[in-house]
Motif scaffolding. Structure first.
Motif, PDB file in Angstrom:
ATOM      1  N   THR A  23       0.909  -1.133   0.123  1.00 14.88           N
ATOM      2  CA  THR A  23       0.188   0.061   0.019  1.00 14.88           C
ATOM      3  C   THR A  23       1.060   1.394  -0.057  1.00 14.88           C
ATOM      4  N   ARG A  24       0.198   2.247  -0.314  1.00 14.09           N
ATOM      5  CA  ARG A  24       0.859   3.603  -0.411  1.00 14.09           C
ATOM      6  C   ARG A  24       1.145   4.031   0.868  1.00 14.09           C
ATOM      7  N   THR A  25       0.325   3.783   1.824  1.00 15.21           N
ATOM      8  CA  THR A  25       0.392   3.817   3.315  1.00 15.21           C
ATOM      9  C   THR A  25       1.837   3.164   3.917  1.00 15.21           C
ATOM     10  N   PRO A  39      10.429  12.209  -2.503  1.00 17.63           N
ATOM     11  CA  PRO A  39       9.090  12.437  -3.035  1.00 17.63           C
ATOM     12  C   PRO A  39       8.587  11.052  -4.059  1.00 17.63           C
ATOM     13  N   LEU A  40       9.573  10.718  -4.661  1.00 16.05           N
ATOM     14  CA  LEU A  40       9.253   9.422  -5.661  1.00 16.05           C
ATOM     15  C   LEU A  40       8.594   8.514  -5.119  1.00 16.05           C
ATOM     16  N   PHE A  57       6.670   4.456  -6.064  1.00 14.79           N
ATOM     17  CA  PHE A  57       7.124   3.107  -5.929  1.00 14.79           C
ATOM     18  C   PHE A  57       8.113   2.942  -4.676  1.00 14.79           C
ATOM     19  N   GLY A  58       8.083   1.723  -4.501  1.00 16.55           N
ATOM     20  CA  GLY A  58       8.881   1.189  -3.151  1.00 16.55           C
ATOM     21  C   GLY A  58      10.365   1.517  -3.047  1.00 16.55           C
ATOM     22  N   HIS A  59      10.875   1.882  -2.100  1.00 15.49           N
ATOM     23  CA  HIS A  59      12.308   2.002  -1.809  1.00 15.49           C
ATOM     24  C   HIS A  59      12.891   0.698  -1.925  1.00 15.49           C
ATOM     25  N   GLY A  60      14.244   0.568  -2.558  1.00 18.95           N
ATOM     26  CA  GLY A  60      14.794  -0.303  -2.784  1.00 18.95           C
ATOM     27  C   GLY A  60      15.164  -1.130  -1.514  1.00 18.95           C
ATOM     28  N   GLN A  90      11.604  -2.373  -9.925  1.00 18.18           N
ATOM     29  CA  GLN A  90      10.822  -1.636  -9.027  1.00 18.18           C
ATOM     30  C   GLN A  90       9.399  -2.323  -8.344  1.00 18.18           C
ATOM     31  N   VAL A  91       9.197  -2.004  -7.448  1.00 21.73           N
ATOM     32  CA  VAL A  91       8.029  -2.602  -6.602  1.00 21.73           C
ATOM     33  C   VAL A  91       7.054  -1.428  -6.466  1.00 21.73           C
TER      34      VAL A  91
END
Length: 140
Positions: A23-25, A39-40, A57-60, A90-91
């Motif tokens: 989720t974005r959360t 902010p990406l 997208f998710g942090h690596g 990317q996730v």
């Protein structure tokens, strides 16, 4: 008792769903916890309009962290000696991630048994998003 050498064979494989529909959360929570406020990962307008991505997208390192959780769930707390890898995809929000661990070797060092693992995390499309390796101390 933890993972035992006598119960392991080279080629043994285990899989674990480590994220079910990201989720974005969760992305924002990880940003706050890690201090990586790029902010990406949290600002949809910035990610899409300014940077040209289809979404945030998710942090690596989030991907590596959830992959690492699968490793420690398998080998047990306090046993991990080495863990590393490479981000290869990317996730995105909505992704479900599954980590697969494969026993590559069981070996002794200084009279203590260790297991070496291949670590691969894929999204729900089967695309590899993280690949790496781990080594942990195990019981005889």
């Amino acid at each position: 008792m933890g993972l035992q050498a006598v119960n392991l064979r080279v080629g043994d494989t285990v899989e674990q769903v480590v994220v079910d529909e990201l989720t974005r959360t969760q992305l924002v929570m990880y940003a706050g916890a890690s201090g990586d406020l790029n902010p990406l990962h949290s600002d949809e307008v910035y990610a899409t309009r300014a940077a040209g991505f289809p979404s945030v997208f998710g942090h690596g390192m989030l991907t590596m962290a959830v992959s690492g959780r699968a490793v420690t769930d398998y080998v047990g707390d306090g046993r991990l000696r080495r863990f590393g890898g490479r981000f290869s995809g990317q996730v995105w929000p909505g992704d479900t991630l599954t980590t697969r661990l494969v026993v590559e070797s069981i070996h002794d060092e200084g009279g203590e048994p260790f297991v070496a693992l291949a670590v691969v995390t894929v999204n729900h499309h089967g695309e590899v998003v993280f690949s790496g390796s781990a080594e942990a101390r195990i019981d005889p």
